[in-house]
Design a protein around this motif. Structure first.
Motif, PDB file in Angstrom:
ATOM      1  N   ASP A 160       0.823  -1.218   0.000  1.00 23.42           N
ATOM      2  CA  ASP A 160       0.000   0.000   0.000  1.00 23.42           C
ATOM      3  C   ASP A 160       0.857   1.269   0.000  1.00 23.42           C
ATOM      4  O   ASP A 160       0.525   2.240   0.676  1.00 23.42           O
ATOM      5  N   LYS A 161       1.948   1.242  -0.706  1.00 23.71           N
ATOM      6  CA  LYS A 161       2.841   2.400  -0.874  1.00 23.71           C
ATOM      7  C   LYS A 161       3.181   3.034   0.480  1.00 23.71           C
ATOM      8  O   LYS A 161       3.423   2.327   1.439  1.00 23.71           O
ATOM      9  N   ASN A 162       3.204   4.368   0.561  1.00 22.06           N
ATOM     10  CA  ASN A 162       3.668   5.055   1.770  1.00 22.06           C
ATOM     11  C   ASN A 162       2.803   4.756   2.993  1.00 22.06           C
ATOM     12  O   ASN A 162       3.330   4.582   4.093  1.00 22.06           O
ATOM     13  N   ARG A 163       1.521   4.693   2.807  1.00 22.20           N
ATOM     14  CA  ARG A 163       0.629   4.404   3.939  1.00 22.20           C
ATOM     15  C   ARG A 163       0.895   3.007   4.491  1.00 22.20           C
ATOM     16  O   ARG A 163       0.932   2.791   5.710  1.00 22.20           O
ATOM     17  N   GLY A 164       1.088   2.040   3.614  1.00 20.41           N
ATOM     18  CA  GLY A 164       1.397   0.684   4.057  1.00 20.41           C
ATOM     19  C   GLY A 164       2.754   0.604   4.732  1.00 20.41           C
ATOM     20  O   GLY A 164       2.909  -0.092   5.744  1.00 20.41           O
ATOM     21  N   ALA A 165       3.731   1.327   4.199  1.00 20.77           N
ATOM     22  CA  ALA A 165       5.071   1.335   4.800  1.00 20.77           C
ATOM     23  C   ALA A 165       5.016   1.903   6.212  1.00 20.77           C
ATOM     24  O   ALA A 165       5.598   1.345   7.152  1.00 20.77           O
ATOM     25  N   PHE A 166       4.305   3.022   6.389  1.00 14.96           N
ATOM     26  CA  PHE A 166       4.173   3.636   7.709  1.00 14.96           C
ATOM     27  C   PHE A 166       3.439   2.710   8.666  1.00 14.96           C
ATOM     28  O   PHE A 166       3.863   2.511   9.805  1.00 14.96           O
ATOM     29  N   THR A 167       2.359   2.132   8.213  1.00 21.76           N
ATOM     30  CA  THR A 167       1.541   1.257   9.058  1.00 21.76           C
ATOM     31  C   THR A 167       2.338   0.048   9.539  1.00 21.76           C
ATOM     32  O   THR A 167       2.349  -0.267  10.732  1.00 21.76           O
ATOM     33  N   ALA A 168       3.004  -0.633   8.611  1.00 24.24           N
ATOM     34  CA  ALA A 168       3.765  -1.833   8.975  1.00 24.24           C
ATOM     35  C   ALA A 168       4.948  -1.490   9.873  1.00 24.24           C
ATOM     36  O   ALA A 168       5.249  -2.217  10.828  1.00 24.24           O
ATOM     37  N   SER A 169       5.622  -0.394   9.590  1.00 24.68           N
ATOM     38  CA  SER A 169       6.771   0.018  10.415  1.00 24.68           C
ATOM     39  C   SER A 169       6.336   0.344  11.838  1.00 24.68           C
ATOM     40  O   SER A 169       6.969  -0.092  12.810  1.00 24.68           O
ATOM     41  N   LEU A 170       5.278   1.128  11.956  1.00 28.74           N
ATOM     42  CA  LEU A 170       4.759   1.479  13.282  1.00 28.74           C
ATOM     43  C   LEU A 170       4.339   0.229  14.045  1.00 28.74           C
ATOM     44  O   LEU A 170       4.668   0.063  15.226  1.00 28.74           O
ATOM     45  N   ALA A 171       3.633  -0.665  13.373  1.00 27.90           N
ATOM     46  CA  ALA A 171       3.156  -1.882  14.025  1.00 27.90           C
ATOM     47  C   ALA A 171       4.303  -2.758  14.504  1.00 27.90           C
ATOM     48  O   ALA A 171       4.212  -3.390  15.555  1.00 27.90           O
ATOM     49  N   THR A 172       5.401  -2.795  13.771  1.00 33.43           N
ATOM     50  CA  THR A 172       6.550  -3.610  14.160  1.00 33.43           C
ATOM     51  C   THR A 172       7.287  -3.000  15.342  1.00 33.43           C
ATOM     52  O   THR A 172       7.706  -3.708  16.256  1.00 33.43           O
ATOM     53  N   ALA A 173       7.460  -1.681  15.334  1.00 32.26           N
ATOM     54  CA  ALA A 173       8.251  -1.016  16.371  1.00 32.26           C
ATOM     55  C   ALA A 173       7.466  -0.770  17.658  1.00 32.26           C
ATOM     56  O   ALA A 173       8.059  -0.741  18.747  1.00 32.26           O
ATOM     57  N   LEU A 174       6.169  -0.598  17.568  1.00 32.53           N
ATOM     58  CA  LEU A 174       5.361  -0.225  18.734  1.00 32.53           C
ATOM     59  C   LEU A 174       5.439  -1.229  19.891  1.00 32.53           C
ATOM     60  O   LEU A 174       5.625  -0.812  21.043  1.00 32.53           O
ATOM     61  N   PRO A 175       5.323  -2.541  19.661  1.00 31.37           N
ATOM     62  CA  PRO A 175       5.418  -3.462  20.806  1.00 31.37           C
ATOM     63  C   PRO A 175       6.751  -3.356  21.546  1.00 31.37           C
ATOM     64  O   PRO A 175       6.770  -3.322  22.781  1.00 31.37           O
ATOM     65  N   SER A 176       7.851  -3.273  20.817  1.00 32.45           N
ATOM     66  CA  SER A 176       9.160  -3.159  21.467  1.00 32.45           C
ATOM     67  C   SER A 176       9.250  -1.863  22.268  1.00 32.45           C
ATOM     68  O   SER A 176       9.765  -1.851  23.387  1.00 32.45           O
ATOM     69  N   PHE A 177       8.763  -0.789  21.688  1.00 33.80           N
ATOM     70  CA  PHE A 177       8.764   0.498  22.383  1.00 33.80           C
ATOM     71  C   PHE A 177       7.996   0.397  23.692  1.00 33.80           C
ATOM     72  O   PHE A 177       8.476   0.833  24.740  1.00 33.80           O
ATOM     73  N   LEU A 178       6.808  -0.174  23.642  1.00 39.39           N
ATOM     74  CA  LEU A 178       5.982  -0.278  24.844  1.00 39.39           C
ATOM     75  C   LEU A 178       6.613  -1.197  25.890  1.00 39.39           C
ATOM     76  O   LEU A 178       6.601  -0.886  27.089  1.00 39.39           O
ATOM     77  N   ILE A 179       7.177  -2.307  25.443  1.00 41.49           N
ATOM     78  CA  ILE A 179       7.821  -3.242  26.374  1.00 41.49           C
ATOM     79  C   ILE A 179       9.037  -2.598  27.028  1.00 41.49           C
ATOM     80  O   ILE A 179       9.223  -2.683  28.252  1.00 41.49           O
ATOM     81  N   ILE A 180       9.873  -1.924  26.241  1.00 44.21           N
ATOM     82  CA  ILE A 180      11.057  -1.257  26.793  1.00 44.21           C
ATOM     83  C   ILE A 180      10.643  -0.143  27.751  1.00 44.21           C
ATOM     84  O   ILE A 180      11.265   0.062  28.793  1.00 44.21           O
ATOM     85  N   LEU A 181       9.587   0.566  27.423  1.00 44.24           N
ATOM     86  CA  LEU A 181       9.083   1.613  28.311  1.00 44.24           C
ATOM     87  C   LEU A 181       8.666   1.024  29.651  1.00 44.24           C
ATOM     88  O   LEU A 181       9.027   1.548  30.709  1.00 44.24           O
ATOM     89  N   LEU A 182       7.952  -0.094  29.616  1.00 48.70           N
ATOM     90  CA  LEU A 182       7.546  -0.754  30.870  1.00 48.70           C
ATOM     91  C   LEU A 182       8.753  -1.263  31.654  1.00 48.70           C
ATOM     92  O   LEU A 182       8.812  -1.116  32.878  1.00 48.70           O
ATOM     93  N   ILE A 183       9.699  -1.863  30.947  1.00 41.59           N
ATOM     94  CA  ILE A 183      10.906  -2.356  31.624  1.00 41.59           C
ATOM     95  C   ILE A 183      11.656  -1.199  32.266  1.00 41.59           C
ATOM     96  O   ILE A 183      12.106  -1.293  33.420  1.00 41.59           O
ATOM     97  N   ALA A 184      11.808  -0.098  31.542  1.00 34.78           N
ATOM     98  CA  ALA A 184      12.519   1.060  32.083  1.00 34.78           C
ATOM     99  C   ALA A 184      11.838   1.614  33.332  1.00 34.78           C
ATOM    100  O   ALA A 184      12.497   2.067  34.263  1.00 34.78           O
ATOM    101  N   MET A 185      10.523   1.551  33.347  1.00 39.16           N
ATOM    102  CA  MET A 185       9.781   2.071  34.493  1.00 39.16           C
ATOM    103  C   MET A 185       9.975   1.201  35.740  1.00 39.16           C
ATOM    104  O   MET A 185       9.965   1.709  36.859  1.00 39.16           O
ATOM    105  N   PHE A 186      10.162  -0.112  35.544  1.00 41.93           N
ATOM    106  CA  PHE A 186      10.190  -1.018  36.688  1.00 41.93           C
ATOM    107  C   PHE A 186      11.507  -1.782  36.864  1.00 41.93           C
ATOM    108  O   PHE A 186      11.638  -2.568  37.790  1.00 41.93           O
ATOM    109  N   PHE A 187      12.483  -1.586  35.975  1.00 39.74           N
ATOM    110  CA  PHE A 187      13.705  -2.396  35.990  1.00 39.74           C
ATOM    111  C   PHE A 187      14.468  -2.274  37.299  1.00 39.74           C
ATOM    112  O   PHE A 187      15.007  -3.263  37.805  1.00 39.74           O
ATOM    113  N   HIS A 188      14.568  -1.090  37.849  1.00 43.94           N
ATOM    114  CA  HIS A 188      15.342  -0.901  39.073  1.00 43.94           C
ATOM    115  C   HIS A 188      14.838  -1.787  40.210  1.00 43.94           C
ATOM    116  O   HIS A 188      15.600  -2.159  41.101  1.00 43.94           O
ATOM    117  N   GLN A 189      13.568  -2.185  40.181  1.00 44.82           N
ATOM    118  CA  GLN A 189      13.013  -3.042  41.224  1.00 44.82           C
ATOM    119  C   GLN A 189      13.435  -4.505  41.051  1.00 44.82           C
ATOM    120  O   GLN A 189      13.397  -5.268  41.997  1.00 44.82           O
TER     121      GLN A 189
END
Length: 179
Positions: free
Chosen positions: A70-99
């Motif tokens: 789907d050209k640019n829209r498909g590229a953006f959608t797939a890229s965001l979908a791939t990166a978003l879970p890692s971003f959210l997981i790393i954010l959660l880990i960063a918030m609680f890792f020190h514990q």
């Protein structure tokens, strides 16, 4: 289409540990076998391109698949979908890792995960090797490339560039010989 693309690559991003290479079998299953968005040869070509581009391999491959669909829209959608879970997981880990950073159980879990990640990377590597036309006349290329990286610390980027230049020159010579 875009929702299905997002859902597919988000799922891939959530369930895959070990980086982009560990994603290859799941991407192949989803993109080639389940959705029939690409055939195996197209996926192999996109993997080769994604490996030679700067940036995160998993995002590169998802970008290329999304663009093809789907050209640019498909590229953006797939890229965001791939990166978003890692971003959210790393954010959660960063918030609680020190514990948990000194917890013996957590440390043991990470020691157990490491060998599994090696296997997740090795399996797609061997699968890709079966699909590439490696013959007795060109088998020295991956062997020398791997040895140069491992034994002499040669940059993989240099190996990719040299292989690309060599492939271009070989293609021109063989094309010239046919005419």
């Amino acid at each position: 289409m875009n929702f299905e693309l997002f859902r597919t690559f988000f799922k891939i991003g959530v369930v895959t540990f070990g980086g982009g290479y560990a994603m290859i079998p799941i991407i192949e299953t989803e993109v080639v076998d389940r959705h029939h968005w690409l055939d195996r040869e197209e996926l192999l070509d996109l993997i080769a391109i994604a490996q030679s581009c700067p940036g995160v391999f998993a995002v590169n491959i998802s970008t290329f698949v999304g663009y093809k669909l789907d050209k640019n829209r498909g590229a953006f959608t797939a890229s965001l979908a791939t990166a978003l879970p890692s971003f959210l997981i790393i954010l959660l880990i960063a918030m609680f890792f020190h514990q948990f950073q000194d917890n013996r159980i957590v440390a043991a879990l990470f020691r157990g995960i490491r060998p599994a990640v090696v296997a997740l990377i090795a399996v797609p590597t061997f699968r890709l090797a079966k699909k590439v036309p490696v013959t007795w006349t060109n088998c020295w290329i991956p062997v020398l490339g791997a040895l140069a990286i491992w034994a002499f610390g040669v940059s993989p980027i240099l190996i990719i560039l040299l292989a690309g230049i060599g492939g271009y020159v070989y293609g021109r010579i063989s094309q010239h010989a046919k005419t």
